[in-house]
Write a protein that holds these residues in place. Structure first.
Motif, PDB file in Angstrom:
ATOM      1  N   HIS A  10     -31.645  -1.576 -12.337  1.00  0.00           N
ATOM      2  CA  HIS A  10     -31.854  -0.012 -13.839  1.00  0.00           C
ATOM      3  C   HIS A  10     -32.502   0.121 -14.567  1.00  0.00           C
ATOM      4  O   HIS A  10     -33.637  -0.943 -14.839  1.00  0.00           O
ATOM      5  N   ARG A  11     -33.021   1.176 -14.810  1.00  0.00           N
ATOM      6  CA  ARG A  11     -34.642   1.028 -15.151  1.00  0.00           C
ATOM      7  C   ARG A  11     -34.256   0.598 -16.992  1.00  0.00           C
ATOM      8  O   ARG A  11     -35.626   0.318 -17.103  1.00  0.00           O
ATOM      9  N   ASP A  12     -33.329   0.454 -17.204  1.00  0.00           N
ATOM     10  CA  ASP A  12     -33.250  -0.415 -19.343  1.00  0.00           C
ATOM     11  C   ASP A  12     -33.957  -1.559 -18.108  1.00  0.00           C
ATOM     12  O   ASP A  12     -34.518  -2.851 -19.399  1.00  0.00           O
ATOM     13  N   VAL A  13     -33.885  -2.535 -17.267  1.00  0.00           N
ATOM     14  CA  VAL A  13     -33.972  -3.623 -17.282  1.00  0.00           C
ATOM     15  C   VAL A  13     -35.366  -3.279 -16.416  1.00  0.00           C
ATOM     16  O   VAL A  13     -36.195  -4.128 -16.918  1.00  0.00           O
ATOM     17  N   VAL A  67     -33.753 -14.327 -20.009  1.00  0.00           N
ATOM     18  CA  VAL A  67     -32.740 -14.709 -20.934  1.00  0.00           C
ATOM     19  C   VAL A  67     -32.813 -12.889 -22.019  1.00  0.00           C
ATOM     20  O   VAL A  67     -31.529 -11.899 -22.214  1.00  0.00           O
ATOM     21  N   GLU A  68     -34.106 -12.079 -22.282  1.00  0.00           N
ATOM     22  CA  GLU A  68     -34.564 -10.226 -22.306  1.00  0.00           C
ATOM     23  C   GLU A  68     -33.949  -9.998 -21.824  1.00  0.00           C
ATOM     24  O   GLU A  68     -32.859  -8.925 -21.785  1.00  0.00           O
ATOM     25  N   MET A  69     -34.517 -10.211 -20.173  1.00  0.00           N
ATOM     26  CA  MET A  69     -33.620  -9.429 -19.709  1.00  0.00           C
ATOM     27  C   MET A  69     -32.206  -9.298 -18.841  1.00  0.00           C
ATOM     28  O   MET A  69     -31.287  -8.121 -18.523  1.00  0.00           O
ATOM     29  N   LEU A  70     -31.539 -10.312 -19.035  1.00  0.00           N
ATOM     30  CA  LEU A  70     -30.301 -10.886 -18.873  1.00  0.00           C
ATOM     31  C   LEU A  70     -29.359 -10.431 -20.313  1.00  0.00           C
ATOM     32  O   LEU A  70     -28.988  -9.611 -19.952  1.00  0.00           O
ATOM     33  N   GLU A  71     -30.161 -10.174 -21.085  1.00  0.00           N
ATOM     34  CA  GLU A  71     -29.464  -9.834 -22.503  1.00  0.00           C
ATOM     35  C   GLU A  71     -29.032  -7.628 -22.206  1.00  0.00           C
ATOM     36  O   GLU A  71     -28.298  -7.901 -23.372  1.00  0.00           O
ATOM     37  N   GLN A  72     -30.589  -7.680 -21.789  1.00  0.00           N
ATOM     38  CA  GLN A  72     -29.778  -5.737 -21.699  1.00  0.00           C
ATOM     39  C   GLN A  72     -28.560  -5.925 -20.879  1.00  0.00           C
ATOM     40  O   GLN A  72     -28.558  -4.812 -20.555  1.00  0.00           O
ATOM     41  N   LEU A  73     -28.032  -6.282 -19.764  1.00  0.00           N
ATOM     42  CA  LEU A  73     -27.094  -6.577 -19.458  1.00  0.00           C
ATOM     43  C   LEU A  73     -25.652  -6.428 -20.048  1.00  0.00           C
ATOM     44  O   LEU A  73     -24.268  -6.269 -19.584  1.00  0.00           O
ATOM     45  N   ARG A  74     -25.796  -7.019 -21.080  1.00  0.00           N
ATOM     46  CA  ARG A  74     -24.816  -7.256 -22.388  1.00  0.00           C
ATOM     47  C   ARG A  74     -23.205  -7.680 -21.695  1.00  0.00           C
ATOM     48  O   ARG A  74     -22.366  -7.444 -21.807  1.00  0.00           O
ATOM     49  N   ASP A  75     -23.503  -8.918 -20.819  1.00  0.00           N
ATOM     50  CA  ASP A  75     -22.463  -9.911 -20.524  1.00  0.00           C
ATOM     51  C   ASP A  75     -21.595  -8.462 -19.400  1.00  0.00           C
ATOM     52  O   ASP A  75     -20.269  -8.650 -19.862  1.00  0.00           O
ATOM     53  N   ALA A 122     -26.675  -0.907 -16.965  1.00  0.00           N
ATOM     54  CA  ALA A 122     -27.406  -1.783 -16.215  1.00  0.00           C
ATOM     55  C   ALA A 122     -26.502  -3.551 -15.972  1.00  0.00           C
ATOM     56  O   ALA A 122     -26.678  -4.130 -15.230  1.00  0.00           O
ATOM     57  N   GLY A 123     -25.466  -3.693 -16.783  1.00  0.00           N
ATOM     58  CA  GLY A 123     -24.644  -4.723 -17.020  1.00  0.00           C
ATOM     59  C   GLY A 123     -23.389  -4.590 -16.064  1.00  0.00           C
ATOM     60  O   GLY A 123     -22.948  -5.549 -15.350  1.00  0.00           O
ATOM     61  N   ARG A 124     -22.610  -3.677 -15.504  1.00  0.00           N
ATOM     62  CA  ARG A 124     -21.718  -2.208 -14.998  1.00  0.00           C
ATOM     63  C   ARG A 124     -22.432  -3.081 -13.547  1.00  0.00           C
ATOM     64  O   ARG A 124     -22.006  -2.978 -12.224  1.00  0.00           O
TER      65      ARG A 124
END
Length: 211
Positions: free
Chosen positions: A70-73, A99-107, A112-114
């Motif tokens: 995903h472009r945000d990541v 951690v910063e990368m995974l925070e973009q997924l917002r659980d 990007a997380g979905r």
């Protein structure tokens, strides 16, 4: 300032990225509904409203089509990796980067997380997709190693750099799988915390290193 010469290039890049994302979304949707073996490149191209020839301009295989970052990541990665400090221990910095990368997924709540959650769940039952993801991870890891080496002033052959980056990447993979499993098992309560899962995975690794 954007010049007249820059504008067409930017527009072409946006169109290219949009087409890539549309093909990827079509592939992911079909894989979820039919399985990887149950659809063809022609099916994906038709769903994305492009020709098979256009499909192959973007992707070598149907599995690769579902693995677009995903472009945000990607944007976060480019921003964070250039901020690495060569005079400080590397592994904690790489862990912070992840951690910063995974925070973009917002659980799993962000686009990007979905996308990531759908992929991790699919890979559990689709061996060809997981194999394609492993091959792509190897390519991206080599690119990551080269970037990190350039930032800290060494070469991609530096063993410390390679071990650090590959170890951190493995821990991320373990955390993503554990998180996806927890999301799938959840029936009530809050969404499993991906960053906390990653931190727990890193802590387990450090305990093993201490013996």
């Amino acid at each position: 300032m954007t010049t007249e010469q820059d504008a067409p290039t930017g527009l072409r890049e946006r169109r290219r990225r949009q087409t890539e994302e549309e093909i990827s979304e079509a592939a992911l949707d079909l894989f979820e509904r039919r399985g990887v073996a149950g659809c063809t490149v022609d099916d994906i191209a038709e769903a994305a409203q492009v020709s098979p020839r256009t499909f192959f301009r973007y992707f070598a295989t149907k599995e690769r089509a579902a693995l677009v970052a995903h472009r945000d990541v990607e944007d976060t990665f480019q921003r964070v990796v250039t901020g690495l400090r060569p005079d400080e221990p590397l592994l904690p910095q790489i862990e912070t980067l992840w951690v910063e990368m995974l925070e973009q997924l917002r659980d799993g709540q962000s686009p990007a997380g979905r996308q990531m959650l759908r992929l991790r769940l699919l890979m559990r039952t689709e061996p060809s997709l997981r194999l394609a993801a492993l091959h792509l991870d190897e390519e991206r890891r080599d690119e990551f190693i080269a970037l990190v080496a350039g930032v800290v002033g060494t070469t991609p052959d530096d063993l410390d750099i390679r071990v650090t980056v590959e170890t951190a990447g493995t821990l991320v993979g373990v955390a993503l799988d554990r998180w996806a499993d927890a999301v799938e098992r959840r029936t009530t309560g809050p969404t499993p915390d991906l960053v906390a899962t990653y931190r727990d995975t890193c802590a387990a690794f450090r305990r093993l290193c201490r013996g």
